[in-house]
Design an enzyme around this catalytic site. Structure first.
Site, mmCIF file in Angstrom:
data_model
loop_
_atom_site.group_PDB
_atom_site.id
_atom_site.type_symbol
_atom_site.label_atom_id
_atom_site.label_comp_id
_atom_site.label_asym_id
_atom_site.label_seq_id
_atom_site.Cartn_x
_atom_site.Cartn_y
_atom_site.Cartn_z
ATOM 1 N N ARG A 1 43.437 2.383 44.832
ATOM 2 C CA ARG A 1 43.519 3.683 45.987
ATOM 3 C C ARG A 1 44.059 2.916 47.543
ATOM 4 N NH1 ARG A 1 41.635 7.672 42.347
ATOM 5 N NH2 ARG A 1 40.586 9.397 43.418
ATOM 6 N N ARG B 1 40.898 23.742 37.358
ATOM 7 C CA ARG B 1 40.537 22.792 36.083
ATOM 8 C C ARG B 1 39.275 22.449 35.754
ATOM 9 N NH1 ARG B 1 42.850 16.723 38.253
ATOM 10 N NH2 ARG B 1 40.956 16.764 39.353
ATOM 11 N N ARG C 1 39.302 15.266 49.781
ATOM 12 C CA ARG C 1 40.170 14.170 48.681
ATOM 13 C C ARG C 1 41.345 13.893 49.251
ATOM 14 N NH1 ARG C 1 38.873 15.901 43.773
ATOM 15 N NH2 ARG C 1 39.830 14.676 42.314
ATOM 16 N N LYS D 1 48.524 12.633 36.891
ATOM 17 C CA LYS D 1 48.580 11.327 36.520
ATOM 18 C C LYS D 1 47.088 10.959 34.976
ATOM 19 C CE LYS D 1 45.812 9.537 40.034
ATOM 20 N NZ LYS D 1 45.938 10.364 40.923
ATOM 21 N N ARG E 1 34.590 19.911 37.466
ATOM 22 C CA ARG E 1 33.766 19.073 37.570
ATOM 23 C C ARG E 1 33.508 19.233 39.273
ATOM 24 N NH1 ARG E 1 39.381 13.946 38.241
ATOM 25 N NH2 ARG E 1 38.054 13.655 39.905
#
Ligand code: AMP
Length: 218
Positions: free
Chosen positions: A88, A123, A167, A13, A156
Site C-alpha cells: 500500500r 457492506r 481511507r 479485490k 466493519r
C-alpha cells in the site's frame, strides 16, 4: 505466479480473490484480513495495529511486511500468491523487491469515488469465511445472516463513512502512485472495476491467463 491486486477499499479485490486462487492455484493473502484476525486474537501485532486500523490509518510498513513475509513462506503459497491490500506504500513495494519477490502482475481496480463510498457503506461480512454481502447489490438470503452458515453478519467499524473518506484519501496519496512503480517494472494493468463481478473476472483472466501459461503454473 505472484500477483498484486490494488484498489481503493471496497473496489472488489476481496470478491475477485477466490476466483484468482482457484484458477491459478495460488494462496490468498489479504493483509486486512490477517490484521483483523490478529486484533481479534489480541496477538502483539494485533494490539499494535488496532488503533491505526480503527481510525482508517495505515499500520506500519515493517509490521505489515513482517506478516506478509511469514505468510508467503507457507506451503499453501508454494505456487505463488495473490496479495490483496499489499503493498500500500512505496516502501512496502521496495521491501518486497529487496526480499527478492518478483511480481508477475499488478492489477489496479479502477472505481469512481462515489461507488467506493456506496459499496463500503452497505457492506456486511461473515467473520468466519470472509464472505461479503452488500445490502443493495448482493444481499444475503436472510437479512443480517450468512447464506451458508446462518451466522450473524457484521459491519466493519472502519466502513463508517467518515473513516472511509479518510481511507480513500490515504489510498490516493500512498497507494495509487504505485501504478508508476509497477509500470516501470512492466507488470502493471489497470481495469475498470465498476462493472458486474463476471465482467471484472473476465478482464482479470485475460491478463493472468497468458502469464499463467508462461510460468507453467496452471
Ligand atoms: P483492508 O481490509 O485491506 O481495507 O485493510 C483494513 C485496514 O488494515 C487498513 O485500513 C489499514 O489500517 C490496515 N492495513 C491493511 N493492509 C495494510 C497495508 N498493506 N499497509 C498498512 N496498513 C494496512
Amino acid at each position: 505466479m505472484k500477483i498484486i491486486l490494488m484498489g481503493a477499499p471496497g473496489c472488489g479485490k476481496g470478491t475477485q480473490s477466490p476466483f484468482v486462487t482457484d484458477r491459478y492455484g495460488v494462496c490468498h493473502l489479504s493483509t486486512g484480513d490477517m490484521l483483523r484476525d490478529a486484533v481479534t486474537k489480541q496477538t502483539p501485532n494485533g494490539i499494535r495495529a488496532k488503533s491505526a486500523m480503527d481510525s482508517g490509518a495505515l499500520v506500519s510498513d515493517e509490521l505489515v511486511f513482517g506478516i506478509v513475509k511469514d505468510s508467503i513462506e507457507k506451503p499453501e503459497c508454494r505456487y505463488g500468491y495473490v496479495l490483496d491490500g499489499f503493498p500500500r506504500t512505496q516502501r512496502q513495494a521496495e521491501m518486497m523487491d529487496q526480499a527478492g519477490e518478483k511480481i508477475d502482475a499488478a492489477i489496479m481496480f479502477d472505481t469512481p469515488d462515489e461507488v467506493i463510498l456506496e459499496r463500503t457503506g452497505g457492506r456486511w461480512i461473515h467473520k468466519g469465511s470472509g464472505r461479503t454481502y452488500h445490502e443493495k447489490y448482493a444481499p444475503p438470503k436472510v437479512a443480517g445472516k450468512d447464506d451458508v452458515t446462518g451466522e450473524p453478519l457484521y459491519q466493519r467499524p472502519d466502513d463508517r463513512r467518515e473513516v472511509c473518506v479518510k481511507r480513500l484519501e490515504l489510498y490516493k496519496k500512498e497507494t495509487q502512485p504505485l501504478a508508476e512503480y509497477y509500470k516501470s517494472q512492466g507488470v502493471f494493468t489497470s481495469i475498470n472495476a465498476n462493472r458486474i463481478v463476471q465482467e471484472v473476472r473476465k478482464s482479470i483472466a485475460s491478463i493472468l491467463d497468458p502469464i499463467g501459461v508462461a510460468t507453467g503454473l496452471h
